[in-house]
Design a protein around this motif. Structure first.
Motif, PDB file in Angstrom:
ATOM      1  N   GLU A  41       1.546 -11.945  -1.855  1.00 47.45           N
ATOM      2  CA  GLU A  41       2.429 -13.441  -0.994  1.00 47.45           C
ATOM      3  C   GLU A  41       1.757 -13.653   0.001  1.00 47.45           C
ATOM      4  O   GLU A  41       1.747 -14.542   0.676  1.00 47.45           O
ATOM      5  CB  GLU A  41       3.753 -12.173  -1.134  1.00 47.45           C
ATOM      6  CG  GLU A  41       4.165 -11.854  -1.818  1.00 47.45           C
ATOM      7  CD  GLU A  41       5.778 -11.037  -2.158  1.00 47.45           C
ATOM      8  OE1 GLU A  41       5.998 -10.464  -0.868  1.00 47.45           O
ATOM      9  OE2 GLU A  41       6.458 -11.010  -2.720  1.00 47.45           O
ATOM     10  N   ALA A  42       0.381 -12.126   0.725  1.00 44.11           N
ATOM     11  CA  ALA A  42       0.375 -12.530   1.661  1.00 44.11           C
ATOM     12  C   ALA A  42      -1.164 -13.684   2.042  1.00 44.11           C
ATOM     13  O   ALA A  42      -0.714 -14.691   2.650  1.00 44.11           O
ATOM     14  CB  ALA A  42      -0.209 -10.940   2.603  1.00 44.11           C
ATOM     15  N   VAL A  43      -1.467 -12.927   0.723  1.00 50.09           N
ATOM     16  CA  VAL A  43      -3.134 -13.878   0.563  1.00 50.09           C
ATOM     17  C   VAL A  43      -2.480 -15.516  -0.387  1.00 50.09           C
ATOM     18  O   VAL A  43      -3.177 -16.577   0.441  1.00 50.09           O
ATOM     19  CB  VAL A  43      -3.878 -12.831  -1.052  1.00 50.09           C
ATOM     20  CG1 VAL A  43      -4.846 -14.962  -1.575  1.00 50.09           C
ATOM     21  CG2 VAL A  43      -4.777 -12.227  -0.831  1.00 50.09           C
ATOM     22  N   PHE A  57      -8.063  -3.768  -0.508  1.00 51.76           N
ATOM     23  CA  PHE A  57      -6.692  -3.816   0.604  1.00 51.76           C
ATOM     24  C   PHE A  57      -6.252  -2.665   0.285  1.00 51.76           C
ATOM     25  O   PHE A  57      -5.823  -1.499  -0.709  1.00 51.76           O
ATOM     26  CB  PHE A  57      -5.549  -5.061   0.485  1.00 51.76           C
ATOM     27  CG  PHE A  57      -6.425  -6.197   0.924  1.00 51.76           C
ATOM     28  CD1 PHE A  57      -6.879  -6.582   1.831  1.00 51.76           C
ATOM     29  CD2 PHE A  57      -6.378  -6.491  -0.642  1.00 51.76           C
ATOM     30  CE1 PHE A  57      -6.964  -7.695   1.950  1.00 51.76           C
ATOM     31  CE2 PHE A  57      -6.773  -8.461  -0.168  1.00 51.76           C
ATOM     32  CZ  PHE A  57      -7.311  -8.112   0.711  1.00 51.76           C
ATOM     33  N   TRP A  58      -5.922  -1.564   1.850  1.00 50.68           N
ATOM     34  CA  TRP A  58      -5.697  -0.169   1.316  1.00 50.68           C
ATOM     35  C   TRP A  58      -3.839   0.033   1.729  1.00 50.68           C
ATOM     36  O   TRP A  58      -3.816  -0.408   2.390  1.00 50.68           O
ATOM     37  CB  TRP A  58      -6.723   0.972   3.032  1.00 50.68           C
ATOM     38  CG  TRP A  58      -7.484   0.656   2.515  1.00 50.68           C
ATOM     39  CD1 TRP A  58      -8.624  -0.455   2.530  1.00 50.68           C
ATOM     40  CD2 TRP A  58      -8.846   0.908   0.992  1.00 50.68           C
ATOM     41  NE1 TRP A  58     -10.314  -0.830   1.713  1.00 50.68           N
ATOM     42  CE2 TRP A  58      -9.866   0.350   1.327  1.00 50.68           C
ATOM     43  CE3 TRP A  58      -8.805   1.862   0.351  1.00 50.68           C
ATOM     44  CZ2 TRP A  58     -11.092   0.981   0.589  1.00 50.68           C
ATOM     45  CZ3 TRP A  58      -9.589   2.008  -0.626  1.00 50.68           C
ATOM     46  CH2 TRP A  58     -10.882   1.867   0.065  1.00 50.68           C
ATOM     47  N   ARG A  66      -4.883  -9.004   6.858  1.00 54.50           N
ATOM     48  CA  ARG A  66      -5.959  -8.686   6.538  1.00 54.50           C
ATOM     49  C   ARG A  66      -6.135  -9.753   5.102  1.00 54.50           C
ATOM     50  O   ARG A  66      -6.976 -10.637   5.336  1.00 54.50           O
ATOM     51  CB  ARG A  66      -6.988  -7.518   6.271  1.00 54.50           C
ATOM     52  CG  ARG A  66      -8.076  -7.375   6.580  1.00 54.50           C
ATOM     53  CD  ARG A  66      -8.802  -6.070   6.628  1.00 54.50           C
ATOM     54  NE  ARG A  66      -8.320  -5.036   5.591  1.00 54.50           N
ATOM     55  CZ  ARG A  66      -9.522  -5.470   4.222  1.00 54.50           C
ATOM     56  NH1 ARG A  66     -10.465  -6.073   4.164  1.00 54.50           N
ATOM     57  NH2 ARG A  66      -8.852  -4.531   3.938  1.00 54.50           N
ATOM     58  N   ALA A  67      -5.355 -10.031   4.493  1.00 55.84           N
ATOM     59  CA  ALA A  67      -4.885 -10.223   2.843  1.00 55.84           C
ATOM     60  C   ALA A  67      -4.795 -11.684   3.484  1.00 55.84           C
ATOM     61  O   ALA A  67      -5.403 -12.051   2.310  1.00 55.84           O
ATOM     62  CB  ALA A  67      -3.535  -9.387   2.119  1.00 55.84           C
ATOM     63  N   ALA A 113      -6.771 -17.030   4.011  1.00 49.86           N
ATOM     64  CA  ALA A 113      -6.475 -18.764   4.105  1.00 49.86           C
ATOM     65  C   ALA A 113      -9.087 -18.314   3.891  1.00 49.86           C
ATOM     66  O   ALA A 113      -9.105 -20.226   4.031  1.00 49.86           O
ATOM     67  CB  ALA A 113      -6.718 -18.469   5.200  1.00 49.86           C
ATOM     68  N   GLY A 114      -9.424 -17.839   3.741  1.00 53.64           N
ATOM     69  CA  GLY A 114     -10.982 -17.851   3.918  1.00 53.64           C
ATOM     70  C   GLY A 114     -10.587 -18.442   2.627  1.00 53.64           C
ATOM     71  O   GLY A 114     -12.598 -18.770   2.366  1.00 53.64           O
TER      72      GLY A 114
END
Length: 94
Positions: free
Chosen positions: A19-21, A69-70, A85-86, A91-92
């Motif tokens: 979801e964050a990605v 991702f940890w 961070r995700a 976004a990248g």
């Protein structure tokens, strides 16, 4: 652009990363569990992102290096800052 983020998650951590990605990708980003993934043959997306705890890319063209991702322990939750961070990693990918 249209994006599909497919994930496999036993404890919900990989779902949260997916979801964050998707949030980082912006645009039309859909997030689906691997069990609900539509057939790839007719898929109309600009980018397919696939994530899972032990996923290996086979026969795909990678557009970015895989990222880890940890979580705390074996089951999580995600460590502080990993969702952001995700999102930034997603976004990248644009």
């Amino acid at each position: 652009m249209r994006y599909l983020v497919v994930y496999e998650s036993a404890f919900g951590n990989t779902r949260e990363v997916a979801e964050a990605v998707a949030a980082g990708l912006g645009g039309e980003a859909e997030v689906v569990d691997v069990g609900a993934t539509p057939p790839l043959a007719g898929l109309d997306v600009d980018l397919l992102v696939v994530g899972g705890p032990t996923l290996r890319a086979l026969g795909c063209t990678l557009v970015a290096d895989p990222e880890k991702f940890w979580v705390h322990g074996d089951r999580g939750p995600l460590l502080d800052g990993e969702v952001e961070r995700a999102r930034q990693w997603g976004a990248g990918l644009r």
